[in-house]
Scaffold this motif. Structure first.
Motif, PDB file in Angstrom:
ATOM      1  N   CYS A 193       0.856  -1.196   0.000  1.00  0.00           N
ATOM      2  CA  CYS A 193       0.000   0.000   0.000  1.00  0.00           C
ATOM      3  C   CYS A 193       0.886   1.237   0.000  1.00  0.00           C
ATOM      4  O   CYS A 193       1.714   1.417   0.895  1.00  0.00           O
ATOM      5  CB  CYS A 193      -0.905  -0.005   1.224  1.00  0.00           C
TER       6      CYS A 193
ATOM      7  N   LEU B 279       2.981  -1.591   4.281  1.00  0.00           N
ATOM      8  CA  LEU B 279       2.427  -0.241   4.137  1.00  0.00           C
ATOM      9  C   LEU B 279       3.534   0.791   4.260  1.00  0.00           C
ATOM     10  O   LEU B 279       4.331   0.765   5.205  1.00  0.00           O
ATOM     11  CB  LEU B 279       1.351   0.017   5.196  1.00  0.00           C
TER      12      LEU B 279
ATOM     13  N   THR C  30       5.185   4.694   4.614  1.00  0.00           N
ATOM     14  CA  THR C  30       4.997   5.730   5.628  1.00  0.00           C
ATOM     15  C   THR C  30       3.913   6.741   5.241  1.00  0.00           C
ATOM     16  O   THR C  30       3.417   7.473   6.086  1.00  0.00           O
ATOM     17  CB  THR C  30       6.309   6.478   5.874  1.00  0.00           C
TER      18      THR C  30
ATOM     19  N   CYS D 261       0.880   6.068   4.298  1.00  0.00           N
ATOM     20  CA  CYS D 261      -0.465   5.539   4.514  1.00  0.00           C
ATOM     21  C   CYS D 261      -1.028   5.999   5.851  1.00  0.00           C
ATOM     22  O   CYS D 261      -0.294   6.331   6.791  1.00  0.00           O
ATOM     23  CB  CYS D 261      -0.447   4.010   4.461  1.00  0.00           C
TER      24      CYS D 261
ATOM     25  N   ASP E 264      -2.805   5.470   9.486  1.00  0.00           N
ATOM     26  CA  ASP E 264      -2.511   4.489  10.524  1.00  0.00           C
ATOM     27  C   ASP E 264      -3.412   3.269  10.351  1.00  0.00           C
ATOM     28  O   ASP E 264      -4.645   3.373  10.327  1.00  0.00           O
ATOM     29  CB  ASP E 264      -2.716   5.110  11.907  1.00  0.00           C
ATOM     30  N   VAL E 265      -2.799   2.100  10.241  1.00  0.00           N
ATOM     31  CA  VAL E 265      -3.550   0.883   9.990  1.00  0.00           C
ATOM     32  C   VAL E 265      -4.428   0.497  11.174  1.00  0.00           C
ATOM     33  O   VAL E 265      -5.395  -0.262  11.021  1.00  0.00           O
ATOM     34  CB  VAL E 265      -2.572  -0.263   9.626  1.00  0.00           C
TER      35      VAL E 265
ATOM     36  N   HIS F  89      -7.054  -7.491   9.918  1.00  0.00           N
ATOM     37  CA  HIS F  89      -5.797  -7.202  10.585  1.00  0.00           C
ATOM     38  C   HIS F  89      -5.229  -8.406  11.316  1.00  0.00           C
ATOM     39  O   HIS F  89      -4.003  -8.466  11.568  1.00  0.00           O
ATOM     40  CB  HIS F  89      -5.994  -6.068  11.596  1.00  0.00           C
TER      41      HIS F  89
ATOM     42  N   MET G 268       0.616  -7.698   8.850  1.00  0.00           N
ATOM     43  CA  MET G 268       0.591  -6.338   8.315  1.00  0.00           C
ATOM     44  C   MET G 268       1.676  -5.537   9.001  1.00  0.00           C
ATOM     45  O   MET G 268       1.711  -5.467  10.234  1.00  0.00           O
ATOM     46  CB  MET G 268      -0.781  -5.688   8.558  1.00  0.00           C
TER      47      MET G 268
ATOM     48  N   PRO H 187       3.266  -1.792   9.132  1.00  0.00           N
ATOM     49  CA  PRO H 187       3.078  -0.396   8.694  1.00  0.00           C
ATOM     50  C   PRO H 187       4.353   0.435   8.837  1.00  0.00           C
ATOM     51  O   PRO H 187       5.380  -0.017   9.357  1.00  0.00           O
ATOM     52  CB  PRO H 187       1.994   0.097   9.659  1.00  0.00           C
ATOM     53  N   ASN H 188       4.267   1.672   8.321  1.00  0.00           N
ATOM     54  CA  ASN H 188       5.309   2.701   8.499  1.00  0.00           C
ATOM     55  C   ASN H 188       6.670   2.232   7.995  1.00  0.00           C
ATOM     56  O   ASN H 188       7.688   2.334   8.687  1.00  0.00           O
ATOM     57  CB  ASN H 188       5.404   3.123   9.970  1.00  0.00           C
TER      58      ASN H 188
END
Length: 438
Positions: free
Chosen positions: A234, A260, A262, A264, A266-267, A280, A285, A287-288
């Motif tokens: 993403c 994901l 940075t 995007c 916040d998941v 989730h 997953m 993120p960041n």
């Protein structure tokens, strides 16, 4: 003298009834006192002679037998004693169940130990503050999950619960009870608590969890299915609802993982969690991530494709063959037309050209093909960009380095584009079909 005697006899005859009455009254008084003494000592005297019978007849009405007034008085005393005992018993029962503070004593129900709280309890107030403050959640490393299904999914995946607020005991017992041993359970009327001002749906359960890490959770095949060699990336997805639905598509298609960038949203935002419906906790997953980290997390032989919708229709010749010319970043679907820093990406001024008054960097040339043509391999990744900011230049460069392609979805003329979640759904399920057949 004889006359005097006759006079005295007549006087005595007249006084005799009075003397007898006085004697009887005196005797009755003494009998009354004696019977009172006998009543106090619990003894009864029974006389067999007629004199005693006479005394008994004279004394019993006042001493041994009770009058109607006495019976009423005694019945009133007994009623008051009974009422006093019942009232005392009720007070003792109420005292034993009455809470001593805002939170009642802990109650045990089928191995679940919970506490009752009012809507103005400090724990409930802290819950509302946590729900409305993203900064507070990030500082404390916590997330909020609402609804029995989402909480159950998190518990099955191994997430750590801190507190569970619920309205009905029956709903709480539907959760994996053995995974709530370390959590604080609080019963409160959540319908009376305004958790989110912009969300009107009724909530019967809400839980506070530690922010999960993908490395600390488990995704067994019997629960989540066997993952495919397919990764979703993403890039700049900033709409919470769009991101949540995209994650749900990835979980449904059986993706290996979701990475994901940075840019995007916040998941773990509540709106993303709501739209994801448990996705989730069904696949990893992360993120960041910077693009360097994204490349590191992919398998060495992975091929990265980018999702593109540049307005190609079914009647245009590009459907049959891919254009080989180099394209600008703005020519790609969901690609940002923002000005990219020369310092960060450009070493030669000739690599930029003027477009619409803004200087853009020329993007790498990628082969273009329809989504239904074969593009899978040992491991593939698909990059979905946001609708507003689009794909980043780093995503295009990564696709060029891994010999990836630009995948587009043919549409009839006049239709602008699909949103990011719909494009992800089409591409991921097509990838699943191709991987299953191969």
């Amino acid at each position: 003298m004889a006359a005097l005697m006759r006079c005295m006899r007549s006087v005595c005859r007249k006084l005799e009834p009075a003397l007898m009455l006085r004697q009887s009254t005196s005797f009755s008084s003494s009998c009354f006192e004696e019977d009172l003494m006998n009543l106090k000592s619990g003894e009864k005297h029974v006389q067999d002679d007629e004199g005693a019978e006479g005394r008994k007849h004279v004394c019993c009405p006042s001493a041994l037998e009770s009058t109607p007034e006495d019976k009423l008085r005694n019945a009133g005393h007994k009623h008051r004693d009974t009422t006093r005992k019942v009232s005392q018993s009720r007070r003792e029962t109420q005292t034993s169940t009455r809470p001593t503070s805002a939170l009642s004593p802990k109650v045990h129900v089928e191995s679940l130990r919970y506490e009752k709280a009012k809507c103005d309890d400090k724990r409930v107030i802290r819950l509302v503050h946590l729900a409305r403050s993203k900064k507070l959640r990030e500082q404390q490393g916590k997330i909020l999950l609402e609804g029995r299904r989402l909480i159950a999914e998190a518990l099955e995946a191994g997430a750590s619960p801190l507190a569970v607020f619920f309205s009905a005991m029956e709903r709480l017992q539907e959760l994996p009870v053995n995974k709530l041993a370390q959590a604080s359970l609080v019963k409160v009327k959540l319908e009376d608590v305004q958790i989110w001002p912009d969300h009107d749906a009724k909530i019967d359960m809400i839980a506070v969890f530690k922010r999960p890490e993908a490395s600390q959770m488990c995704f067994p095949e019997e629960r989540c299915g066997k993952p495919l060699p397919l990764t979703l990336i993403c890039d700049n997805l900033r709409d919470p609802g769009n991101l949540g639905v995209t994650l749900r598509c990835a979980a449904a298609a059986g993706c290996h993982s979701v990475l994901l960038s940075t840019g995007c949203v916040d998941v773990w935002e509540p709106k993303v969690l709501r739209a994801g419906l448990g996705a989730h906790f069904r696949l990893p997953m992360i993120p960041n991530l910077s693009w360097t980290n994204i490349q590191t997390l992919l398998p060495p032989n992975a091929i990265v494709h980018v999702a593109d919708n540049s307005g190609v229709s079914e009647t245009e010749p590009e459907l049959a063959g891919a254009s080989q010319r180099a394209k600008k970043a703005g020519d790609y679907g969901w690609t940002s037309s923002r000005r990219i820093s020369r310092k960060a990406y450009c070493e030669d001024e000739d690599e930029e050209e003027e477009v619409g008054g803004a200087r853009q960097e020329v993007g790498p040339g990628l082969k273009t093909q329809p989504y239904h043509s074969n593009w899978t391999g040992s491991h593939v990744a698909v990059v979905i960009g946001g609708e507003t900011h689009g794909l980043s230049l780093e995503a295009l460069r990564l696709a060029e380095e891994t010999k990836g392609r630009r995948l587009f979805i043919p549409m009839v003329r006049g239709v602008d584009s699909l949103n990011a979640a719909m494009a992800a759904s089409v591409l991921l399920f097509e990838g699943r079909r191709q991987l299953s057949e191969s």
